[in-house]
Design a protein around this motif. Structure first.
Motif, PDB file in Angstrom:
ATOM      1  N   HIS A 240       0.866  -1.106  -0.060  1.00 40.55           N
ATOM      2  CA  HIS A 240      -0.167   0.049   0.079  1.00 40.55           C
ATOM      3  C   HIS A 240       0.887   1.201   0.119  1.00 40.55           C
ATOM      4  O   HIS A 240       1.682   1.421   0.902  1.00 40.55           O
ATOM      5  CB  HIS A 240      -0.806   0.182   1.275  1.00 40.55           C
ATOM      6  CG  HIS A 240      -2.065  -0.964   1.207  1.00 40.55           C
ATOM      7  ND1 HIS A 240      -3.000  -0.978   2.349  1.00 40.55           N
ATOM      8  CD2 HIS A 240      -2.369  -1.939   0.336  1.00 40.55           C
ATOM      9  CE1 HIS A 240      -3.896  -1.975   1.778  1.00 40.55           C
ATOM     10  NE2 HIS A 240      -3.433  -2.455   0.810  1.00 40.55           N
ATOM     11  N   GLU A 241       0.590   2.028  -1.219  1.00 38.49           N
ATOM     12  CA  GLU A 241       1.459   3.190  -1.245  1.00 38.49           C
ATOM     13  C   GLU A 241       0.745   4.292  -0.840  1.00 38.49           C
ATOM     14  O   GLU A 241      -0.290   4.896  -1.776  1.00 38.49           O
ATOM     15  CB  GLU A 241       2.147   3.110  -2.497  1.00 38.49           C
ATOM     16  CG  GLU A 241       3.049   2.010  -3.051  1.00 38.49           C
ATOM     17  CD  GLU A 241       4.250   1.659  -2.153  1.00 38.49           C
ATOM     18  OE1 GLU A 241       4.761   2.640  -1.709  1.00 38.49           O
ATOM     19  OE2 GLU A 241       4.517   0.456  -2.078  1.00 38.49           O
ATOM     20  N   PRO A 242       1.005   5.296   0.101  1.00 38.81           N
ATOM     21  CA  PRO A 242       0.055   6.285   0.629  1.00 38.81           C
ATOM     22  C   PRO A 242      -0.069   7.389  -0.366  1.00 38.81           C
ATOM     23  O   PRO A 242       0.967   7.812  -0.786  1.00 38.81           O
ATOM     24  CB  PRO A 242       0.503   6.620   2.083  1.00 38.81           C
ATOM     25  CG  PRO A 242       2.156   6.228   1.865  1.00 38.81           C
ATOM     26  CD  PRO A 242       2.058   4.973   0.987  1.00 38.81           C
TER      27      PRO A 242
ATOM     28  N   ILE B  83      -2.488   3.694  -2.826  1.00 40.66           N
ATOM     29  CA  ILE B  83      -2.429   2.921  -4.079  1.00 40.66           C
ATOM     30  C   ILE B  83      -2.124   1.607  -3.970  1.00 40.66           C
ATOM     31  O   ILE B  83      -1.358   1.275  -2.898  1.00 40.66           O
ATOM     32  CB  ILE B  83      -1.244   3.272  -5.180  1.00 40.66           C
ATOM     33  CG1 ILE B  83      -1.409   4.940  -5.444  1.00 40.66           C
ATOM     34  CG2 ILE B  83      -1.155   2.563  -6.433  1.00 40.66           C
ATOM     35  CD1 ILE B  83      -0.443   5.668  -6.165  1.00 40.66           C
ATOM     36  N   ALA B  84      -3.052   0.529  -4.448  1.00 45.35           N
ATOM     37  CA  ALA B  84      -2.600  -0.634  -4.180  1.00 45.35           C
ATOM     38  C   ALA B  84      -3.136  -1.562  -5.283  1.00 45.35           C
ATOM     39  O   ALA B  84      -3.181  -1.151  -6.394  1.00 45.35           O
ATOM     40  CB  ALA B  84      -3.674  -1.071  -2.976  1.00 45.35           C
TER      41      ALA B  84
ATOM     42  N   ALA C 113       5.214  10.643  -5.267  1.00 43.13           N
ATOM     43  CA  ALA C 113       6.357  11.146  -4.795  1.00 43.13           C
ATOM     44  C   ALA C 113       6.336  11.925  -3.559  1.00 43.13           C
ATOM     45  O   ALA C 113       7.363  11.769  -2.671  1.00 43.13           O
ATOM     46  CB  ALA C 113       6.700  11.939  -5.968  1.00 43.13           C
ATOM     47  N   SER C 114       5.508  12.630  -3.326  1.00 41.83           N
ATOM     48  CA  SER C 114       5.286  13.440  -2.112  1.00 41.83           C
ATOM     49  C   SER C 114       3.729  13.256  -1.450  1.00 41.83           C
ATOM     50  O   SER C 114       2.827  13.979  -1.848  1.00 41.83           O
ATOM     51  CB  SER C 114       5.531  14.823  -2.237  1.00 41.83           C
ATOM     52  OG  SER C 114       6.951  15.118  -2.772  1.00 41.83           O
ATOM     53  N   ALA C 115       3.629  12.247  -0.636  1.00 41.73           N
ATOM     54  CA  ALA C 115       2.363  11.787   0.017  1.00 41.73           C
ATOM     55  C   ALA C 115       2.044  12.961   0.793  1.00 41.73           C
ATOM     56  O   ALA C 115       2.851  13.594   1.662  1.00 41.73           O
ATOM     57  CB  ALA C 115       2.240  10.631   0.783  1.00 41.73           C
ATOM     58  N   SER C 116       0.727  13.372   0.931  1.00 43.80           N
ATOM     59  CA  SER C 116       0.156  14.529   1.722  1.00 43.80           C
ATOM     60  C   SER C 116       0.079  14.109   3.097  1.00 43.80           C
ATOM     61  O   SER C 116      -0.314  12.954   3.382  1.00 43.80           O
ATOM     62  CB  SER C 116      -1.230  14.983   1.398  1.00 43.80           C
ATOM     63  OG  SER C 116      -1.583  15.949   2.230  1.00 43.80           O
ATOM     64  N   GLU C 117       0.506  14.995   4.150  1.00 45.75           N
ATOM     65  CA  GLU C 117       0.597  14.821   5.342  1.00 45.75           C
ATOM     66  C   GLU C 117      -0.861  14.880   5.772  1.00 45.75           C
ATOM     67  O   GLU C 117      -1.170  14.292   6.869  1.00 45.75           O
ATOM     68  CB  GLU C 117       1.342  15.405   6.193  1.00 45.75           C
ATOM     69  CG  GLU C 117       2.956  15.291   5.712  1.00 45.75           C
ATOM     70  CD  GLU C 117       4.038  16.140   6.864  1.00 45.75           C
ATOM     71  OE1 GLU C 117       3.426  16.785   7.570  1.00 45.75           O
ATOM     72  OE2 GLU C 117       5.355  16.077   6.595  1.00 45.75           O
ATOM     73  N   GLN C 118      -1.572  15.456   5.220  1.00 38.86           N
ATOM     74  CA  GLN C 118      -3.273  15.741   5.682  1.00 38.86           C
ATOM     75  C   GLN C 118      -3.997  15.165   4.605  1.00 38.86           C
ATOM     76  O   GLN C 118      -3.441  15.056   3.660  1.00 38.86           O
ATOM     77  CB  GLN C 118      -3.413  17.105   5.651  1.00 38.86           C
ATOM     78  CG  GLN C 118      -2.408  17.987   7.020  1.00 38.86           C
ATOM     79  CD  GLN C 118      -2.680  17.281   8.076  1.00 38.86           C
ATOM     80  OE1 GLN C 118      -3.629  17.032   8.609  1.00 38.86           O
ATOM     81  NE2 GLN C 118      -1.551  17.306   8.968  1.00 38.86           N
TER      82      GLN C 118
END
Length: 395
Positions: A196-198, A205-206, A279-284
């Protein structure tokens, strides 16, 4: 499997109460259990209760005049078929890793010439402490078998890895350790499930992998006597009992877990690893905005199979999987050459086959000698056939 003699060392932790159920479960299967209590363990369970469940005398003291007149600690350590430490506390693991022998339990562990299986149990911070991680690595390098720990609520109120494996899980690990199969003494790494890629804290994404095939392979290898390190993403199918379980979420975490495994004779890479991540998953959490759609920039995930094949400590046998939807054999053959692995199991996962997430599989084994078609069969049967071939290859 019946009639085996287990020397059970019970360490001092709240999980010691599970050791009583473990004794009962082992005896149900015909094994005899000789219990050893550390002084700390006797604070959690009584010698009387343990003795009653085991039907054997409980051993506690190193300097017992009657026992030591006949070198009792040596006899105890050699008479068993397997030594089990459950719970294996951080203190006991440290003693084992450093070769200390200042009480009966640690002296038995130093004096034994039999295989040893530990079921760690401790507070999550203690489990994650660098000293414990170093000790665990030392013990695994020395050939000590492990079962657990599991993830969950702690008696101290915290949550995470550190719960002792359940008694039936330890029983499965015991019987795997005692199995006299063609893979006895071999260590096999198996990856399984999706990653699972956040995207943000609630989205990821899965893919549709259930983890069923990887789990079946691990079980088949255990049945042939192998020690199995099982690195799994968040699969639908629960992990098998008796493996060294490493649970991960992302491809990068899976690579780290794979690289941390040591002295591996074979690797089976059945996981459906995501090729890309944000590339840059959101923290929120990304909020819905009617004015425009969010733009996601992707980065390529590490290639776990290729990395392992190129490493200096590459296993003697590396098996990859190729899940394809078209030109299956051609794509899989090219993948084997590109990755540098020994075997590829190719399968058609196009929607019409029902294989992805289903109970059956139809694979083609591709090696340097060519392609071998296997008929469509249950995933357990595929696993058993693959495990037998691995045993023949490592033989």
């Amino acid at each position: 499997m019946t009639g085996k003699k287990i020397l059970l060392i019970i360490g001092g932790g709240i999980a010691a109460f599970k050791a009583q159920d473990l004794i009962r479960r082992l005896r149900e299967r015909g094994h005899s259990v000789v219990p050893v209590l550390t002084r700390a363990a006797a604070e959690f369970v009584t010698p009387l209760s343990v003795s009653a469940l085991a039907g054997e005398r409980v051993f506690q003291e190193l300097f017992d005049l009657n026992d030591e007149a006949e070198m009792g600690h040596i006899e105890l350590s050699r008479a068993a078929d397997l030594v089990v430490v459950a719970p294996a506390t951080a203190d006991l693991m440290a003693k084992m890793a450093q070769g200390l022998a200042n009480d009966l339990a640690s002296t038995l562990l130093m004096a034994t010439d039999k295989p040893v299986l530990i079921a760690p149990a401790m507070n999550v911070r203690m489990w994650e402490h660098p000293a414990t991680r170093r000790n665990l690595a030392t013990l695994q390098k020395d050939g000590i078998l492990t079962c657990g720990p599991n993830k969950g609520d702690m008696a101290c109120g915290e949550f995470g890895y550190g719960r002792m494996a359940e008694p039936l899980e330890i029983v499965a690990a015991v019987e795997g350790a005692l199995a006299d199969g063609p893979l006895t003494g071999k260590h096999v790494l198996v990856t399984s499930g999706p990653t699972h890629e956040p995207i943000d804290p609630v989205r990821y994404i899965a893919n549709r992998s259930s983890g069923a095939q990887g789990t079946a392979i691990a079980k088949a290898l255990l049945a042939l006597g192998a020690r199995v390190t099982f690195v799994t993403g968040p699969a639908e199918v629960p992990p098998p009992q008796g493996v060294d379980l490493v649970a991960v979420q992302t491809a990068r975490e899976m690579l780290e877990a794979v690289q941390a495994a040591r002295d591996v004779d074979a690797g089976v890479f059945a996981a459906a690893v995501a090729d890309w991540r944000v590339a840059s998953a959101s923290e929120q959490k990304i909020k819905k905005d009617s004015s425009e759609l969010p733009v996601l920039e992707f980065a390529e995930n590490p290639d776990i199979l290729a990395t392992v094949c190129a490493s200096d400590d590459r296993p003697a046998l590396v098996v990859g999987f190729a899940a394809e939807t078209e030109n299956v054999i051609a794509h899989a053959t090219a993948k084997r050459a590109r990755k540098g692995c020994d075997w590829i199991l190719a399968n058609d996962v196009s929607p019409a086959t029902g294989i992805m997430g289903g109970s059956e599989n139809a694979v083609t084994l591709i090696t340097a000698q060519g392609a071998e078609d296997w008929p469509r069969m249950g995933k357990d049967e595929v696993a058993a056939r693959l495990a037998q071939k691995i045993a023949e290859a490592l033989g």
